[in-house]
Design a protein around this motif. Sequence first.
Motif, PDB file in Angstrom:
ATOM      1  N   SER A  83      -3.548   5.042  -1.109  1.00 42.90           N
ATOM      2  CA  SER A  83      -2.496   5.464  -1.605  1.00 42.90           C
ATOM      3  C   SER A  83      -2.334   5.947  -3.067  1.00 42.90           C
ATOM      4  O   SER A  83      -1.656   6.873  -3.362  1.00 42.90           O
ATOM      5  N   VAL A  84      -3.201   5.186  -3.919  1.00 47.80           N
ATOM      6  CA  VAL A  84      -3.132   5.366  -5.253  1.00 47.80           C
ATOM      7  C   VAL A  84      -4.074   6.993  -5.522  1.00 47.80           C
ATOM      8  O   VAL A  84      -3.648   7.861  -6.310  1.00 47.80           O
ATOM      9  N   ARG A  85      -5.010   7.025  -4.785  1.00 46.89           N
ATOM     10  CA  ARG A  85      -5.844   8.389  -4.613  1.00 46.89           C
ATOM     11  C   ARG A  85      -4.918   9.324  -4.575  1.00 46.89           C
ATOM     12  O   ARG A  85      -5.018  10.608  -5.139  1.00 46.89           O
ATOM     13  N   THR A  90      -1.882  14.341  -6.394  1.00 45.79           N
ATOM     14  CA  THR A  90      -0.590  14.981  -6.451  1.00 45.79           C
ATOM     15  C   THR A  90      -0.245  14.933  -8.192  1.00 45.79           C
ATOM     16  O   THR A  90       0.708  15.274  -8.506  1.00 45.79           O
ATOM     17  N   ASN A  91      -0.961  14.352  -9.039  1.00 46.90           N
ATOM     18  CA  ASN A  91      -0.667  14.360 -10.360  1.00 46.90           C
ATOM     19  C   ASN A  91       0.485  13.312 -10.473  1.00 46.90           C
ATOM     20  O   ASN A  91       1.314  13.674 -11.653  1.00 46.90           O
ATOM     21  N   ALA A  92       0.797  12.516  -9.798  1.00 44.76           N
ATOM     22  CA  ALA A  92       1.911  11.831  -9.757  1.00 44.76           C
ATOM     23  C   ALA A  92       1.754  10.831 -10.861  1.00 44.76           C
ATOM     24  O   ALA A  92       0.532  10.464 -11.578  1.00 44.76           O
ATOM     25  N   ASP A  93       2.754  10.218 -11.612  1.00 47.21           N
ATOM     26  CA  ASP A  93       2.646   9.049 -12.444  1.00 47.21           C
ATOM     27  C   ASP A  93       2.297   7.760 -11.953  1.00 47.21           C
ATOM     28  O   ASP A  93       3.111   7.288 -11.100  1.00 47.21           O
ATOM     29  N   ILE A  94       1.527   7.294 -12.674  1.00 43.93           N
ATOM     30  CA  ILE A  94       0.791   6.068 -11.979  1.00 43.93           C
ATOM     31  C   ILE A  94       1.249   5.034 -12.926  1.00 43.93           C
ATOM     32  O   ILE A  94       0.389   4.715 -14.227  1.00 43.93           O
ATOM     33  N   PRO A  95       2.009   3.871 -12.632  1.00 45.28           N
ATOM     34  CA  PRO A  95       2.296   2.977 -13.648  1.00 45.28           C
ATOM     35  C   PRO A  95       1.363   2.036 -13.375  1.00 45.28           C
ATOM     36  O   PRO A  95       0.728   1.702 -12.421  1.00 45.28           O
TER      37      PRO A  95
END
Length: 349
Positions: A83-85, A90-95
């Motif tokens: 899921s993190v990959r 998708t260049n999503a913001d990762i907290p």
Amino acid sequence: MAEEINVRPVFPFTSIVGQEEMKLALILNVIDPKIGGVMIMGDRGTGKSTTVRALVDLLPEIEVVTNDQFNSDPYDMELMSDSVRDMVKTNADIPTTKIKIPMVDLPLGATEDRVCGTIDIEKALTEGIKAFEPGLLAKANRGILYVDEVNLLDDHLVDVLLDSAASGWNTVEREGISICHPARFILVGSGNPEEGELRPQLLDRFGMHAQIGTVREPDLRVKIVEQRALFDQNPKEFRDKCLTDQQKLMKQIVDARQQLKEVNIDYDLRLKISEICSELNVDGLRGDMVTNRAAKALVAFEGRSEVTPKDIYTIITLCLRHRLRKDPLETIDSGVKVQEVFNRAFGYD
């Protein structure tokens, strides 16, 4: 190293008296986890679990993806869950957040499902989603998995642990559904030799093997008892007194991790290591590789860049003693045998 509220205080690593072999093996595995873990064999009441917990408490916090079940590293693809990959792609913001390095205790009665995790087949079939309930291997990712009385654990489970520790991944398959997640941890096993040894083929897969015994010197025994009494009386005050030493050791370990890639071991020394393994009839090449890695980790720990014969001598018994074929008629200790062959190879006779 601020004390956390409602957390049981841990005895400081730098105040543990004696058991240098065990402490060194644990530190070297923290510097280079690819050494492959530690098997600690010794008498009851010699501080095996206390030392492991003290080391975990000493280590710096790690950055993880917030609310991730696998302690995923936000920057290293090898240490990320699927899921993190997907978020990275998708260049999503990762907290992210910081946590203490996880230490997971594996209970003796644990089932394979509890260790590896389970797949909810009903959800997968009815809702079309891979519903995975993570096990202890997921919690141990990027941390330490500690198995007390590992010699009493079912051989099949030991095999599963060693496979995951070696590959860094855990795969769970059920009814044609497969889920894979990172499980990179340092495996630390401990046991009492009176209760039986591990099978040789399992024992060989632990990187290092530390033997510890009850401290015999009366003055050291008194010191251990006194320190424990002071700690039990006022844990915070005792830990505060050790803070400088703890921080110094923590920095030394962190610096060693950075220094490790700069450490060099000459071809001649590598040749000598392989000569020793060959003369001792060590099966496979795991002994050669672990000895090379441990020697380099020791050099990094001491802030140097070149491996010397003395470094190899310091660690070679830890790396090889459990890989020797046992002769029931042999009276000589396996550690002594390793040292004798080392002395011959280096011409120290």
